[in-house]
Design an enzyme around this catalytic site. Structure first.
Site, PDB file in Angstrom:
ATOM      1  N   LEU A 140       0.819  -1.214   0.000  1.00  0.00           N
ATOM      2  CA  LEU A 140       0.000   0.000   0.000  1.00  0.00           C
ATOM      3  C   LEU A 140       0.851   1.261   0.000  1.00  0.00           C
ATOM      4  O   LEU A 140       0.555   2.222  -0.718  1.00  0.00           O
ATOM      5  CB  LEU A 140      -0.940  -0.007   1.214  1.00  0.00           C
ATOM      6  CG  LEU A 140      -1.798   1.243   1.414  1.00  0.00           C
ATOM      7  CD1 LEU A 140      -2.630   1.553   0.179  1.00  0.00           C
ATOM      8  CD2 LEU A 140      -2.704   1.077   2.640  1.00  0.00           C
ATOM      9  N   GLN A 145      -6.183  -7.424   7.758  1.00  0.00           N
ATOM     10  CA  GLN A 145      -7.588  -7.821   7.833  1.00  0.00           C
ATOM     11  C   GLN A 145      -8.495  -6.700   8.340  1.00  0.00           C
ATOM     12  O   GLN A 145      -9.488  -6.341   7.718  1.00  0.00           O
ATOM     13  CB  GLN A 145      -7.735  -9.048   8.742  1.00  0.00           C
ATOM     14  CG  GLN A 145      -7.055 -10.291   8.210  1.00  0.00           C
ATOM     15  CD  GLN A 145      -7.113 -11.449   9.202  1.00  0.00           C
ATOM     16  OE1 GLN A 145      -7.450 -11.266  10.373  1.00  0.00           O
ATOM     17  NE2 GLN A 145      -6.765 -12.633   8.751  1.00  0.00           N
ATOM     18  N   GLU A 177     -11.795  -1.451  17.271  1.00  0.00           N
ATOM     19  CA  GLU A 177     -10.755  -2.399  17.626  1.00  0.00           C
ATOM     20  C   GLU A 177     -10.113  -1.991  18.947  1.00  0.00           C
ATOM     21  O   GLU A 177     -10.351  -0.881  19.458  1.00  0.00           O
ATOM     22  CB  GLU A 177      -9.703  -2.482  16.505  1.00  0.00           C
ATOM     23  CG  GLU A 177     -10.266  -3.045  15.211  1.00  0.00           C
ATOM     24  CD  GLU A 177      -9.248  -3.137  14.099  1.00  0.00           C
ATOM     25  OE1 GLU A 177      -9.553  -3.788  13.093  1.00  0.00           O
ATOM     26  OE2 GLU A 177      -8.150  -2.561  14.226  1.00  0.00           O
ATOM     27  N   ASP A 199      14.682  -5.433   4.592  1.00  0.00           N
ATOM     28  CA  ASP A 199      15.652  -5.021   3.572  1.00  0.00           C
ATOM     29  C   ASP A 199      15.874  -3.511   3.545  1.00  0.00           C
ATOM     30  O   ASP A 199      17.011  -3.045   3.511  1.00  0.00           O
ATOM     31  CB  ASP A 199      15.182  -5.491   2.185  1.00  0.00           C
ATOM     32  CG  ASP A 199      14.952  -6.984   2.131  1.00  0.00           C
ATOM     33  OD1 ASP A 199      15.681  -7.712   2.819  1.00  0.00           O
ATOM     34  OD2 ASP A 199      14.041  -7.425   1.410  1.00  0.00           O
ATOM     35  N   HIS A 218       1.408  -9.493  17.729  1.00  0.00           N
ATOM     36  CA  HIS A 218      -0.049  -9.549  17.670  1.00  0.00           C
ATOM     37  C   HIS A 218      -0.504 -10.635  18.635  1.00  0.00           C
ATOM     38  O   HIS A 218       0.037 -11.742  18.637  1.00  0.00           O
ATOM     39  CB  HIS A 218      -0.529  -9.861  16.251  1.00  0.00           C
ATOM     40  CG  HIS A 218      -1.987  -9.568  16.061  1.00  0.00           C
ATOM     41  ND1 HIS A 218      -2.987 -10.336  16.616  1.00  0.00           N
ATOM     42  CD2 HIS A 218      -2.624  -8.574  15.394  1.00  0.00           C
ATOM     43  CE1 HIS A 218      -4.159  -9.835  16.293  1.00  0.00           C
ATOM     44  NE2 HIS A 218      -3.962  -8.750  15.552  1.00  0.00           N
ATOM     45  N   ARG A 223      -2.567  -3.956  22.173  1.00  0.00           N
ATOM     46  CA  ARG A 223      -1.970  -5.245  21.816  1.00  0.00           C
ATOM     47  C   ARG A 223      -0.846  -5.670  22.749  1.00  0.00           C
ATOM     48  O   ARG A 223      -0.689  -6.858  23.048  1.00  0.00           O
ATOM     49  CB  ARG A 223      -1.446  -5.187  20.378  1.00  0.00           C
ATOM     50  CG  ARG A 223      -2.556  -5.176  19.349  1.00  0.00           C
ATOM     51  CD  ARG A 223      -2.018  -4.988  17.958  1.00  0.00           C
ATOM     52  NE  ARG A 223      -3.097  -5.055  16.976  1.00  0.00           N
ATOM     53  CZ  ARG A 223      -2.948  -4.804  15.691  1.00  0.00           C
ATOM     54  NH1 ARG A 223      -1.767  -4.445  15.229  1.00  0.00           N
ATOM     55  NH2 ARG A 223      -3.973  -4.900  14.860  1.00  0.00           N
ATOM     56  N   HIS A 235       4.176  -9.087  14.646  1.00  0.00           N
ATOM     57  CA  HIS A 235       3.207  -8.531  13.700  1.00  0.00           C
ATOM     58  C   HIS A 235       3.669  -7.244  13.028  1.00  0.00           C
ATOM     59  O   HIS A 235       3.383  -7.028  11.858  1.00  0.00           O
ATOM     60  CB  HIS A 235       1.896  -8.266  14.445  1.00  0.00           C
ATOM     61  CG  HIS A 235       0.759  -7.847  13.563  1.00  0.00           C
ATOM     62  ND1 HIS A 235       0.336  -8.600  12.494  1.00  0.00           N
ATOM     63  CD2 HIS A 235      -0.041  -6.758  13.605  1.00  0.00           C
ATOM     64  CE1 HIS A 235      -0.690  -8.000  11.901  1.00  0.00           C
ATOM     65  NE2 HIS A 235      -0.926  -6.876  12.540  1.00  0.00           N
ATOM     66  N   GLU A 283       5.798   0.806   6.857  1.00  0.00           N
ATOM     67  CA  GLU A 283       6.356   0.151   8.039  1.00  0.00           C
ATOM     68  C   GLU A 283       7.861   0.285   8.145  1.00  0.00           C
ATOM     69  O   GLU A 283       8.417   0.233   9.244  1.00  0.00           O
ATOM     70  CB  GLU A 283       5.956  -1.331   8.028  1.00  0.00           C
ATOM     71  CG  GLU A 283       6.243  -2.051   9.336  1.00  0.00           C
ATOM     72  CD  GLU A 283       5.707  -3.472   9.357  1.00  0.00           C
ATOM     73  OE1 GLU A 283       6.049  -4.212  10.298  1.00  0.00           O
ATOM     74  OE2 GLU A 283       4.950  -3.848   8.433  1.00  0.00           O
ATOM     75  N   ARG A 290       2.015   0.251  18.339  1.00  0.00           N
ATOM     76  CA  ARG A 290       1.092   0.741  17.314  1.00  0.00           C
ATOM     77  C   ARG A 290      -0.358   0.475  17.693  1.00  0.00           C
ATOM     78  O   ARG A 290      -0.725  -0.643  18.064  1.00  0.00           O
ATOM     79  CB  ARG A 290       1.384   0.068  15.963  1.00  0.00           C
ATOM     80  CG  ARG A 290       0.388   0.450  14.873  1.00  0.00           C
ATOM     81  CD  ARG A 290       0.782  -0.140  13.553  1.00  0.00           C
ATOM     82  NE  ARG A 290       0.614  -1.579  13.485  1.00  0.00           N
ATOM     83  CZ  ARG A 290      -0.525  -2.196  13.150  1.00  0.00           C
ATOM     84  NH1 ARG A 290      -1.611  -1.486  12.898  1.00  0.00           N
ATOM     85  NH2 ARG A 290      -0.580  -3.504  13.087  1.00  0.00           N
ATOM     86  N   LEU A 304      -2.188   1.101   7.986  1.00  0.00           N
ATOM     87  CA  LEU A 304      -2.626   1.367   6.616  1.00  0.00           C
ATOM     88  C   LEU A 304      -2.835   2.860   6.404  1.00  0.00           C
ATOM     89  O   LEU A 304      -2.530   3.403   5.335  1.00  0.00           O
ATOM     90  CB  LEU A 304      -3.910   0.603   6.298  1.00  0.00           C
ATOM     91  CG  LEU A 304      -3.832  -0.927   6.291  1.00  0.00           C
ATOM     92  CD1 LEU A 304      -5.166  -1.532   5.870  1.00  0.00           C
ATOM     93  CD2 LEU A 304      -2.723  -1.422   5.382  1.00  0.00           C
TER      94      LEU A 304
END
Length: 521
Positions: free
Chosen positions: A13, A45, A111, A213, A234, A280, A341, A365, A376, A382
């Site tokens: 993205l 998701q 969430e 990388d 996660h 999380r 995650h 990221e 996070r 996203l």
């Protein structure tokens, strides 16, 4: 040599958002390590967070982000991303992303860590829908060249030029895995959109491409990195021998899913007043604690009380995948374990995605923007990709366009084909195991010291291998993972406190003031 105006490394993205914003003015080349459908964005998701509902506010979203990030977030960066959230959603809808609606309005879910419903989504496969939509747009654009199966080797800087010039990034060398040849990609501007480094750990929800990388290449080129100790685990990855790190979305807990021990006892209320809706890091540590306390291989996430119709409507992908593995989540709880995650730290950038190296940008990221702090908040990733992809494209458009110089081509005249590859396979396995055991959810000074020692030995072996043999994808990824592992351990050793995702038994208290960990090459 494959000349272009802008070279983008990574086709998720972040990379595609940047490319589509740039393509009206520039010739853009996007290199993807494997197929363009293989990225962390594709696997996302839950959805994308933005202030879209009546009763919600930018201040509330900023506050939730700061709380989740243990107040280590950069406030200007956090406000910048949050305030550009509605525009990011609007742009994605313009591209054709089919977000779920209800009575004509976006359907928003909630969430863990969010005080409001603000997650725009496409059922439970938001990332796949966004990736599919933007890929179709990019493939149809005459100014965008998409090249799959190209693994970046290193950034091209002034030291790769025959003439003396300013310190700058001039593109990248990349291994074409179809031909097994290293190709040269000169560019006036280069964008790192290479994702995170989840594969440095034994268990991760990330795809195989997440080998750090961009982080490693930027560090070798002289860029600072920040907050590498904050690796997000996660809480709920499907525990099944045939499920390769399949993620059970945060949204299940947002919609009422309960975490339980094998005997059906809930345990989250004993760990945090927010119970299953805690951030999380809190939930992952609680699961880790209960698994170690009771000697468990996993715990269970139960959403059976919501009924089959609700589950099929809201979580069709998860329901179908679990059913394929013999787990009917409408009638039985889901076995889950924590898994790496997200990489909260990364290459240090400003609010336009600019790094320390002129001509080099980082988005998504791979970057440290200051948004995530020590942990996070769900579905902010996203959003960060789109907001900073847009900002980087604008900065590139406004920047002075330097004359494109020709770097030296890749030289492999003094190397040979490797006689055996067992060294790479063995070192890859050892690295991932030692990171999981010594630099995991709970850390100690001794564990970090042992990890640093082993990483140093492994790096020596791999550096010797890299110097004497032709590069392969596995060798390049292992080299980068070792570099990232060293940065994670060094950062963790410098943080003498427990905060967010970094929890140390030797430093259990939270120190003041909150300050990022910045490493300088």
């Amino acid at each position: 040599m494959q000349h272009c105006d802008v070279l983008i490394l990574g086709g998720g993205l972040a990379g595609l958002s940047t490319a589509l914003h740039l393509a009206e003015r520039f010739q853009v080349t996007v290199l993807a390590k494997r197929e363009l459908e293989v990225s962390s964005s594709q696997w996302a998701q839950g959805g994308i967070a933005a202030v879209l509902a009546d009763g919600d506010s930018f201040d509330a979203h900023v506050h939730d982000t700061l709380v989740a990030g243990a107040l280590l977030n950069d406030l200007p960066a956090t406000r910048f991303v949050v305030e550009h959230g509605p525009a990011a959603i609007a742009w994605l809808r313009e591209q054709g992303v089919p977000f779920d609606t209800e009575h004509g309005d976006l359907h928003l879910t909630r969430e863990g860590g969010h005080s409001q419903r603000r997650i725009a989504h496409v059922a439970d496969a938001t990332g796949a829908a966004i990736q599919r939509t933007l890929l179709a747009r990019a493939r149809a654009h005459p100014r965008i060249t998409l090249l799959e199966n190209h693994v970046a080797v290193d950034l091209i800087t002034d030291r790769h030029m025959d003439m003396v010039g300013p310190r700058r990034c001039w593109g990248a060398y990349a291994l074409n895995t179809s031909s097994n040849r290293v190709e040269t990609y000169p560019a006036a501007h280069t964008v790192l959109a290479t994702g995170g480094a989840g594969k440095v750990y034994r268990y991760t929800t990330n795809p195989d491409t997440a080998s750090g990388d961009g982080l490693a290449m930027a560090w070798r080129a002289g860029c600072r990195v920040a907050n590498m100790e904050f690796i997000q685990f996660h809480p709920t990855c499907l525990y099944h021998p045939k499920a390769k790190s399949f993620l059970i979305s945060e949204a299940l807990r947002g919609e009422g899913g309960l975490l339980k021990l094998p005997d059906g006892t809930r345990f989250m209320p004993a760990h945090d007043a927010r119970a299953e809706l805690a951030p999380r890091d809190v939930v992952a540590r609680a699961i880790d604690f209960e698994m170690k306390k009771h000697g468990l291989d996993c715990v269970y996430l139960d959403i059976t009380h919501k009924g089959e119709a609700f589950i099929r409507q809201h979580f069709p992908t998860i329901h179908r995948r679990c059913l394929d593995l013999g787990i009917d989540i409408a009638r039985e709880p889901i076995p889950v374990v924590p898994a790496v995650h997200f990489t909260c730290g990364g290459v240090l950038t400003d609010l336009a995605g600019r790094t320390d190296l002129p001509g080099l940008y980082a988005v998504g990221e791979v970057a440290y923007t200051g948004l995530h702090g020590a942990n996070r908040l769900a579905s902010n990733s996203l959003l960060e990709c789109v907001v900073f992809g847009t900002a980087a494209a604008q900065a590139i458009g406004e920047a002075e366009q330097p004359p494109l110089l020709a770097p030296r081509p890749w030289d492999e005249s003094r190397v040979s084909d490797a006689d055996e590859l067992v060294v790479i396979a063995h070192n890859w396995d050892e690295l991932r195991r030692l990171m999981w055991n010594y630099v995991g959810i709970v850390r100690t000074d001794k564990r970090l010291e042992r990890a640093a020692h082993r990483i140093d030995l492994l790096q020596s072996e791999v550096d010797e291998f890299y110097a004497n043999f032709r590069v392969t994808r596995d060798l390049l990824e292992l080299r980068n993972l070792l570099q990232v592992a060293e940065l994670i351990v060094r950062s963790a050793q410098l943080r003498h406190e427990s905060r967010g995702l970094h929890y140390s038994l030797d430093w259990p208290q939270t120190a003041a003031p909150a300050a990022p960990t910045i490493l300088v090459p």
